[in-house]
Design a protein around this motif. Sequence first.
Motif, PDB file in Angstrom:
ATOM      1  N   ASN A   1      -1.020  -9.602  -9.850  1.00  0.00           N
ATOM      2  CA  ASN A   1       0.429  -9.483 -10.346  1.00  0.00           C
ATOM      3  C   ASN A   1       1.410  -9.434  -9.281  1.00  0.00           C
ATOM      4  OD1 ASN A   1       0.100  -6.725  -9.275  1.00  0.00           O
ATOM      5  ND2 ASN A   1       0.063  -5.627 -11.006  1.00  0.00           N
ATOM      6  N   GLY A   2       0.856  -9.590  -7.858  1.00  0.00           N
ATOM      7  CA  GLY A   2       2.051  -9.650  -6.906  1.00  0.00           C
ATOM      8  C   GLY A   2       2.260  -8.316  -6.061  1.00  0.00           C
ATOM      9  N   CYS A   3       1.473  -7.340  -6.617  1.00  0.00           N
ATOM     10  CA  CYS A   3       1.665  -6.029  -6.025  1.00  0.00           C
ATOM     11  C   CYS A   3       0.680  -5.961  -4.678  1.00  0.00           C
ATOM     12  CB  CYS A   3       1.409  -4.795  -6.957  1.00  0.00           C
ATOM     13  SG  CYS A   3       1.669  -3.287  -6.173  1.00  0.00           S
ATOM     14  N   THR A   4       1.553  -5.436  -3.631  1.00  0.00           N
ATOM     15  CA  THR A   4       0.851  -5.511  -2.290  1.00  0.00           C
ATOM     16  C   THR A   4       0.754  -4.190  -1.597  1.00  0.00           C
ATOM     17  OG1 THR A   4       1.534  -7.753  -1.820  1.00  0.00           O
ATOM     18  CG2 THR A   4       0.808  -6.594   0.009  1.00  0.00           C
ATOM     19  N   ARG A   5      -0.443  -3.912  -1.105  1.00  0.00           N
ATOM     20  CA  ARG A   5      -0.419  -2.552  -0.562  1.00  0.00           C
ATOM     21  C   ARG A   5      -1.138  -2.936   0.923  1.00  0.00           C
ATOM     22  NH1 ARG A   5       2.735  -1.072  -3.874  1.00  0.00           N
ATOM     23  NH2 ARG A   5       2.394   0.537  -5.301  1.00  0.00           N
ATOM     24  N   SER A   6      -0.972  -1.886   1.958  1.00  0.00           N
ATOM     25  CA  SER A   6      -1.617  -2.110   3.196  1.00  0.00           C
ATOM     26  C   SER A   6      -2.179  -1.083   3.822  1.00  0.00           C
ATOM     27  CB  SER A   6      -0.808  -2.948   4.255  1.00  0.00           C
ATOM     28  OG  SER A   6       0.438  -2.249   4.530  1.00  0.00           O
ATOM     29  N   ASP A   7      -2.710  -0.853   4.950  1.00  0.00           N
ATOM     30  CA  ASP A   7      -3.297   0.302   5.626  1.00  0.00           C
ATOM     31  C   ASP A   7      -3.553  -0.426   7.104  1.00  0.00           C
ATOM     32  OD1 ASP A   7      -3.958   2.795   6.553  1.00  0.00           O
ATOM     33  OD2 ASP A   7      -5.699   2.740   5.640  1.00  0.00           O
ATOM     34  N   THR A   8      -3.353   0.493   8.207  1.00  0.00           N
ATOM     35  CA  THR A   8      -3.674  -0.102   9.535  1.00  0.00           C
ATOM     36  C   THR A   8      -4.684   1.044  10.053  1.00  0.00           C
ATOM     37  OG1 THR A   8      -1.967   1.432  10.532  1.00  0.00           O
ATOM     38  CG2 THR A   8      -1.436  -0.972   9.913  1.00  0.00           C
ATOM     39  N   VAL A   9      -5.306   0.334  11.123  1.00  0.00           N
ATOM     40  CA  VAL A   9      -6.453   1.158  11.926  1.00  0.00           C
ATOM     41  C   VAL A   9      -6.305   0.719  13.313  1.00  0.00           C
ATOM     42  CG1 VAL A   9      -8.245  -0.296  11.368  1.00  0.00           C
ATOM     43  CG2 VAL A   9      -8.679   2.238  11.675  1.00  0.00           C
ATOM     44  N   GLN A  10      -6.699   1.794  14.251  1.00  0.00           N
ATOM     45  CA  GLN A  10      -6.590   1.467  15.856  1.00  0.00           C
ATOM     46  C   GLN A  10      -8.147   1.606  15.991  1.00  0.00           C
ATOM     47  OE1 GLN A  10      -4.054   3.531  18.297  1.00  0.00           O
ATOM     48  NE2 GLN A  10      -4.900   2.782  20.206  1.00  0.00           N
TER      49      GLN A  10
END
Length: 167
Positions: A64-73
């Motif tokens: 549906n175009g919804c975007t989520r993100s996360d980061t990790v080092q």
Amino acid sequence: VIPVVNLGNDTIICAGTQITFDAGACNGCIYQWKDLSAGLTVGSNHTFTTGQPDIYACYVTAPNGCTRSDTVQLSASILPVVTNNPLFESICSGDHTNIILTSIPPSASFSWTASGSSSFVIGYGPGNGTTIDQALINTHSYDETVTYKIPPHNEACFGPAGDYIVI
């Protein structure tokens, strides 16, 4: 569908090893893994395997175009090595070993096990720290030995065990 992305806590691995991060499966979602330092796309699956220290992000876009993100080092720790030289010493019965342990990198920690060549030598045992200080007693008229097996560890890495022999 709203994707849920959780890459977990920042992670330290042992240099030369790899880890797999998992952004979570999502039907019909598009995954884009980025190396944030270089700005390069490095993966397009829900999992990403690497051994390269850096900061990574995963962007997950639902149908549906919804975007989520996360980061990790990701950081890497150097494999520690016992650097005592020589790895043996000779002491008299009743004397203390007083072995000051050294390593590369110098920040390593140590644990050890100990074994005697026979039941005639006593006073040794397992332990941890940067000094092995044990009073060894030889109740036999012949030389006996105690072997300390010392695997150094540093953050996520356990280095090869060094054998330190006391005669």
